[in-house]
Write a protein that holds these residues in place. Structure first.
Motif, PDB file in Angstrom:
ATOM      1  N   TYR A  64       0.823  -1.209   0.000  1.00  0.00           N
ATOM      2  CA  TYR A  64       0.000   0.000   0.000  1.00  0.00           C
ATOM      3  C   TYR A  64       0.858   1.260   0.000  1.00  0.00           C
ATOM      4  O   TYR A  64       0.658   2.177  -0.820  1.00  0.00           O
ATOM      5  CB  TYR A  64      -0.917  -0.025   1.217  1.00  0.00           C
ATOM      6  CG  TYR A  64      -1.620   1.286   1.499  1.00  0.00           C
ATOM      7  CD1 TYR A  64      -2.643   1.749   0.670  1.00  0.00           C
ATOM      8  CD2 TYR A  64      -1.265   2.060   2.599  1.00  0.00           C
ATOM      9  CE1 TYR A  64      -3.285   2.950   0.933  1.00  0.00           C
ATOM     10  CE2 TYR A  64      -1.893   3.253   2.868  1.00  0.00           C
ATOM     11  CZ  TYR A  64      -2.904   3.697   2.036  1.00  0.00           C
ATOM     12  OH  TYR A  64      -3.531   4.882   2.286  1.00  0.00           O
ATOM     13  N   HIS A  81       1.457   4.351  -2.983  1.00  0.00           N
ATOM     14  CA  HIS A  81       0.727   5.580  -2.663  1.00  0.00           C
ATOM     15  C   HIS A  81       1.488   6.819  -3.125  1.00  0.00           C
ATOM     16  O   HIS A  81       2.706   6.805  -3.303  1.00  0.00           O
ATOM     17  CB  HIS A  81       0.480   5.658  -1.149  1.00  0.00           C
ATOM     18  CG  HIS A  81      -0.738   6.426  -0.772  1.00  0.00           C
ATOM     19  ND1 HIS A  81      -0.781   7.799  -0.746  1.00  0.00           N
ATOM     20  CD2 HIS A  81      -1.971   6.018  -0.407  1.00  0.00           C
ATOM     21  CE1 HIS A  81      -1.975   8.195  -0.374  1.00  0.00           C
ATOM     22  NE2 HIS A  81      -2.725   7.129  -0.157  1.00  0.00           N
ATOM     23  N   ASP A  82       0.733   7.927  -3.264  1.00  0.00           N
ATOM     24  CA  ASP A  82       1.341   9.179  -3.710  1.00  0.00           C
ATOM     25  C   ASP A  82       1.751  10.094  -2.557  1.00  0.00           C
ATOM     26  O   ASP A  82       2.144  11.238  -2.774  1.00  0.00           O
ATOM     27  CB  ASP A  82       0.378   9.934  -4.635  1.00  0.00           C
ATOM     28  CG  ASP A  82      -0.931  10.321  -3.942  1.00  0.00           C
ATOM     29  OD1 ASP A  82      -1.041  10.098  -2.715  1.00  0.00           O
ATOM     30  OD2 ASP A  82      -1.826  10.846  -4.626  1.00  0.00           O
ATOM     31  N   PHE A 140      -1.854  11.340   2.093  1.00  0.00           N
ATOM     32  CA  PHE A 140      -2.702  10.436   2.862  1.00  0.00           C
ATOM     33  C   PHE A 140      -3.884  11.169   3.482  1.00  0.00           C
ATOM     34  O   PHE A 140      -3.755  12.291   3.960  1.00  0.00           O
ATOM     35  CB  PHE A 140      -1.897   9.765   3.976  1.00  0.00           C
ATOM     36  CG  PHE A 140      -0.838   8.836   3.480  1.00  0.00           C
ATOM     37  CD1 PHE A 140      -1.147   7.521   3.170  1.00  0.00           C
ATOM     38  CD2 PHE A 140       0.467   9.278   3.319  1.00  0.00           C
ATOM     39  CE1 PHE A 140      -0.171   6.653   2.711  1.00  0.00           C
ATOM     40  CE2 PHE A 140       1.449   8.419   2.864  1.00  0.00           C
ATOM     41  CZ  PHE A 140       1.135   7.101   2.555  1.00  0.00           C
ATOM     42  N   THR A 195       7.629   8.626   2.843  1.00  0.00           N
ATOM     43  CA  THR A 195       6.301   8.013   2.802  1.00  0.00           C
ATOM     44  C   THR A 195       5.896   7.519   4.179  1.00  0.00           C
ATOM     45  O   THR A 195       4.753   7.707   4.616  1.00  0.00           O
ATOM     46  CB  THR A 195       6.293   6.843   1.806  1.00  0.00           C
ATOM     47  OG1 THR A 195       6.652   7.315   0.515  1.00  0.00           O
ATOM     48  CG2 THR A 195       4.916   6.188   1.739  1.00  0.00           C
ATOM     49  N   SER A 249       2.655   8.964   6.268  1.00  0.00           N
ATOM     50  CA  SER A 249       1.614   8.050   6.738  1.00  0.00           C
ATOM     51  C   SER A 249       1.462   8.125   8.251  1.00  0.00           C
ATOM     52  O   SER A 249       0.342   8.138   8.778  1.00  0.00           O
ATOM     53  CB  SER A 249       1.964   6.619   6.320  1.00  0.00           C
ATOM     54  OG  SER A 249       1.051   5.700   6.866  1.00  0.00           O
TER      55      SER A 249
END
Length: 365
Positions: free
Chosen positions: A64, A68-69, A72, A107, A111
């Protein structure tokens, strides 16, 4: 099923989480933890609880995050579930302890920040985290699977009331104290204020403000840290082993740091946010069932003859009502072996020397 698994479930549900009839319970289950999940579910059913079971997978989370970009959402759907529950139980394990190693640091940080409200909501529950012995964890601990199982159950299946009574002595000392000083050899001399803070007698139960099984530590939330500390116990952070960490504090903040291995990982943690360079926890390990390091913080920080400090978030249980402690999206513990050439002082009085507490027969002033 191994009888120890059922006993683990009983301790988790009754002593640790204190589940009562009608409680709404969330159980988060990692890969490889099927047997304990079954035993816990049975125990919760017998007690008349209402259960929602979630699946937790490091490999799924890796997939995931890598896809993802980095923009979030705040996880409001998960937040709604957690806020409506009474009890939260996490069963850790997994297939691969390094599954997340190749997820980009930025990332991870994005997150973590986005999920902060969900983490806070979990902590507001009667929340307990435990671990089921898996082969991947045995491998990380450099132990056979059978030996690792015995180690885990020795740490978990204890007389928790007796340990709580012993740890209450240290809690009383810390609650009455103003300053803690830790000295180890010629490499560590660090002082920190604990005035106005409340220590937690972490006896593996929500009744003791404890959210870990196993537990067996007394911890508080220090501030105004000064000095230098070295952590000689290797730990795995974000899938990478970090060794020989050195932190230097001025005015409560880390101003210099180094590590003998994977220093970049340590830097990424400290750069997460402003609070990541300040301490959120001072903990003293007291679980006699943990007699070796296994590269797992849930166990290693509870080992007798150790002291740990955590950079990042402070726990509300340590703070006076209405007072904010250190805020951060991280809470990362680092461990020092205090079995030799060490002393822990509270307001100038030695409380522990070379891993022996002052109420023990072998203590030398």
């Amino acid at each position: 099923m191994d009888d120890r698994v059922r006993e683990h479930a009983e301790v988790l549900v009754d002593w640790s989480a204190r589940v009562e009839e009608g409680d709404d319970v969330i159980v988060s289950v990692s890969e490889g933890c099927h047997d304990l999940a079954v035993a816990v579910s049975e125990a919760l059913g017998e007690r008349g609880a209402n259960v929602v079971t979630l699946y937790s997978s490091a490999e799924a989370n890796r997939a995931y995050l890598r896809a993802h970009d980095d923009e979030f959402g705040l996880g409001e759907h998960e937040l709604a579930l957690v806020e409506s529950a009474d009890v939260g139980i996490r069963i850790g394990g997994g297939r691969n302890t390094s599954a997340m190693v190749d997820v980009d640091a930025a990332t991870r940080a994005a997150s973590s920040k986005a999920s902060e409200a969900v983490r806070e909501a979990w902590m507001d529950l009667d929340y307990v985290s435990t671990l089921h012995p898996t082969r991947s964890l045995a491998q990380q601990a450099e132990m056979s699977y059978e030996a690792y199982q015995e180690f885990v159950y020795d740490a978990i299946l204890r007389d928790w009331q007796a340990l709580a009574d012993e740890m209450a002595q240290l809690k009383e000392i810390l609650d009455a104290g103003s300053e803690v000083r830790l000295v180890i050899g010629d490499h560590t001399d660090v002082s920190m204020s604990i005035e106005g803070r409340t220590a937690v007698n972490s006896a593996a139960s929500v009744a003791y403000n404890s959210s870990n099984l196993p537990s067996g530590e007394v911890f508080t939330a220090p501030y105004d840290t000064e000095g230098e500390v070295c952590f000689d116990v290797p730990m795995t952070f974000r899938g990478k082993t970090v060794r020989d960490v050195r932190l230097a504090f001025e005015d409560g903040e880390v101003v210099e740091y180094s590590a003998g291995h994977n220093e970049d990982v340590l830097g990424e943690i400290l750069d997460t946010d402003d609070g990541a360079r300040r301490l959120g926890e001072l903990g003293i390990g007291m679980n006699p069932g943990i007699d070796r390091f296994t590269d797992n913080i849930l166990f290693d920080e509870k080992m007798r003859d150790t002291v740990h400090l955590a950079v990042g978030r402070a726990y509300d249980a340590n703070l006076p009502e209405g007072e904010d402690g250190n805020h951060s999206a991280v809470h990362v513990d680092m461990i020092a072996d205090v079995s030799e050439d060490s002393r822990l002082e509270v307001d100038g009085e030695v409380v522990q020397r070379d891993g022996v507490f002052r109420w023990e027969d072998k203590f030398t002033a």
